[in-house]
Design a protein around this motif. Structure first.
Motif, PDB file in Angstrom:
ATOM      1  N   ALA A 120       1.012  -1.079   0.120  1.00 55.70           N
ATOM      2  CA  ALA A 120       0.301  -0.142   0.156  1.00 55.70           C
ATOM      3  C   ALA A 120       1.012   1.257   0.080  1.00 55.70           C
ATOM      4  N   ALA A 121       1.645   1.260   0.956  1.00 50.47           N
ATOM      5  CA  ALA A 121       2.796   1.791   0.819  1.00 50.47           C
ATOM      6  C   ALA A 121       3.638   2.855  -0.143  1.00 50.47           C
ATOM      7  N   GLY A 122       4.133   1.569  -1.341  1.00 54.07           N
ATOM      8  CA  GLY A 122       4.922   1.643  -2.172  1.00 54.07           C
ATOM      9  C   GLY A 122       3.997   2.918  -3.147  1.00 54.07           C
ATOM     10  N   PRO A 123       2.864   2.812  -3.689  1.00 53.92           N
ATOM     11  CA  PRO A 123       2.332   1.562  -4.283  1.00 53.92           C
ATOM     12  C   PRO A 123       3.067   0.403  -4.826  1.00 53.92           C
ATOM     13  N   SER A 124       3.670  -1.674  -3.732  1.00 52.17           N
ATOM     14  CA  SER A 124       3.801  -1.893  -4.773  1.00 52.17           C
ATOM     15  C   SER A 124       5.353  -2.255  -3.248  1.00 52.17           C
ATOM     16  N   ILE A 125       5.569  -3.136  -3.389  1.00 50.83           N
ATOM     17  CA  ILE A 125       6.750  -3.537  -2.365  1.00 50.83           C
ATOM     18  C   ILE A 125       8.238  -3.219  -2.792  1.00 50.83           C
ATOM     19  N   GLU A 126       8.100  -3.230  -4.390  1.00 50.45           N
ATOM     20  CA  GLU A 126       9.654  -3.290  -5.030  1.00 50.45           C
ATOM     21  C   GLU A 126       9.851  -1.484  -4.803  1.00 50.45           C
ATOM     22  N   ARG A 127       8.627  -1.002  -4.794  1.00 48.95           N
ATOM     23  CA  ARG A 127       9.343   0.428  -4.246  1.00 48.95           C
ATOM     24  C   ARG A 127       9.352   0.946  -3.225  1.00 48.95           C
ATOM     25  N   CYS A 128       8.416   0.012  -2.211  1.00 48.41           N
ATOM     26  CA  CYS A 128       8.665   0.273  -1.285  1.00 48.41           C
ATOM     27  C   CYS A 128       9.752   0.670  -0.387  1.00 48.41           C
ATOM     28  N   ARG A 129      10.738  -0.586  -0.827  1.00 46.54           N
ATOM     29  CA  ARG A 129      12.627  -0.739  -0.577  1.00 46.54           C
ATOM     30  C   ARG A 129      12.600   0.131  -1.339  1.00 46.54           C
ATOM     31  N   ILE A 130      12.080   0.689  -1.892  1.00 41.88           N
ATOM     32  CA  ILE A 130      12.760   2.066  -2.823  1.00 41.88           C
ATOM     33  C   ILE A 130      12.917   2.778  -1.651  1.00 41.88           C
ATOM     34  N   ARG A 131      11.310   3.594  -1.215  1.00 38.02           N
ATOM     35  CA  ARG A 131      10.772   4.599  -0.910  1.00 38.02           C
ATOM     36  C   ARG A 131      11.454   4.035   0.621  1.00 38.02           C
ATOM     37  N   MET A 132      12.023   3.055   1.381  1.00 39.24           N
ATOM     38  CA  MET A 132      12.938   3.038   2.717  1.00 39.24           C
ATOM     39  C   MET A 132      14.074   3.420   2.634  1.00 39.24           C
TER      40      MET A 132
END
Length: 366
Positions: A120-132
């Motif tokens: 939800a935060a990414g959206p998408s898990i890979e995009r979230c890892r990048i945000r993190m």
């Protein structure tokens, strides 16, 4: 200048549980929460596996996204189940609000909540890892990298690369925890327990909290080798991060060491008179003493007083009329040639011109 040493009172502990098996010399850090300042560090840059620090980084990403208005606590998120999840079971047929999922992650090691929130935060898990990773860089977490396998709970072999395992340090963990616990809404949420979520279908309990407030982790919770504690005693808050096989014992020892070594000193209290009298030219009251518009405290070593310099910027005389709390000057506090703070000085009362009284009397005559 009046100084008051803070006395000991009730203990408030916030323990952040991070699941990794680290080295005994992984070290510790102590931060002053009020001043957001690192007080001391020992072996704080030893690299350690990321573990559940990744979940804490996810919480920080959600905080930013919600603050920016890009997502909200009430947004529904489709549940993405994770096989072997130790957390409560969520129905994959019914979306769950982001706020409920966040509460579940704060109170227990729910890989399903972590995976769903990441998507939800990414959206998408890979995009979230990048945000993190981007957030880690903005926070100055120079030794933190997000695992490529996160949020999978699958164990990784010792020979796996740092990219697959992810990494952090006690110093980075302390900085990240400080960013989380100083957020008002997150601070409120980490103190909750027994929270109904998923439309009341589930009660979120602090079974294995990411951040445990004013309580020790449950004996049933898995063993952890890294801890972070936020401890408050009469206004002095120390954020302590420790790592190693005896992390909890070291945490307790480091907390006590911190309170023996540091104290919170109130140097200026709000309303305190500062400096010599100021003349009021043409006023019905000839002089007044400026007062501090706000209080100011400092965390300092208990063994020696802080080496501070005070510089008063205040006029000898001002003209009437004077308004109550009218700014009249400032007190500059310096340390080692740098400015620590500037305290505004204001008038304690209103002072009318001396001619005003004569006019008032003459206006009352028949």
């Amino acid at each position: 200048m009046r100084m008051r040493s803070m006395c000991h009172a009730a203990l408030v502990v916030v323990a952040i549980v991070v699941g990794w098996m680290g080295r005994a010399d992984a070290g510790h850090v102590i931060f002053d929460v009020a001043d957001r300042r690192l007080l001391e560090a020992s072996d704080a840059d030893v690299a350690i596996p990321l573990g559940r620090v990744a979940d804490l980084l996810l919480v920080a990403v959600l905080r930013e996204r919600i603050a920016a208005g890009e997502i909200s606590f009430t947004d529904p998120a489709p549940v993405l189940p994770v096989a072997g999840d130790r957390g409560p079971r969520l129905s994959e047929h019914d979306p769950v609000e982001i706020g409920d999922l966040l509460q579940l992650l704060l109170l227990g090691d729910s890989r399903t909540a972590a995976k769903t929130l990441a998507a939800a935060a990414g959206p998408s898990i890979e995009r979230c890892r990048i945000r993190m990773q981007q957030l880690a860089k903005r926070l100055g977490l120079s030794h933190t990298s997000v695992a490529g396998a996160w949020p999978s709970p699958a164990p990784l072999a010792a020979a796996d690369s740092a990219r697959e395992r992810g990494a952090t340090t006690a110093r980075d963990l302390g900085r990240l925890a400080l960013a989380v616990v100083t957020d008002t809404e997150l601070r409120r949420r980490i103190g909750l327990d027994g929270v109904p979520i998923a439309n009341g279908g589930l009660i979120a309990r602090a079974t294995d909290p990411l951040i445990a407030v004013d309580r020790a982790p449950s004996p049933a919770a898995p063993a952890a080798s890294a801890r972070v504690a936020l401890v408050e005693r009469d206004g002095l808050e120390l954020l302590v991060a420790t790592a190693g096989p005896q992390a909890m014992d070291e945490l307790t020892t480091t907390i006590e060491h911190g309170f023996r070594r540091y104290r919170r000193i109130e140097l200026v209290h709000e309303g305190q008179s500062i400096g010599p009298s100021v003349k009021v030219r043409g006023g019905i009251i000839p002089t007044f003493r400026a007062i501090a518009a706000e209080g100011w405290s400092l965390t300092a070593a208990s063994t020696s007083p802080p080496a501070l310099a005070f510089r008063l910027q205040l006029p000898d005389e001002i003209a009437a009329p004077v308004e109550v709390r009218q700014p009249v000057g400032e007190l500059v506090v310096e340390q080692d040639g740098g400015i620590l703070t500037v305290i505004p000085l204001v008038a304690p009362q209103a002072i009318a011109p001396s001619g005003w009284l004569d006019t008032a009397h003459s206006g009352s005559l028949p």
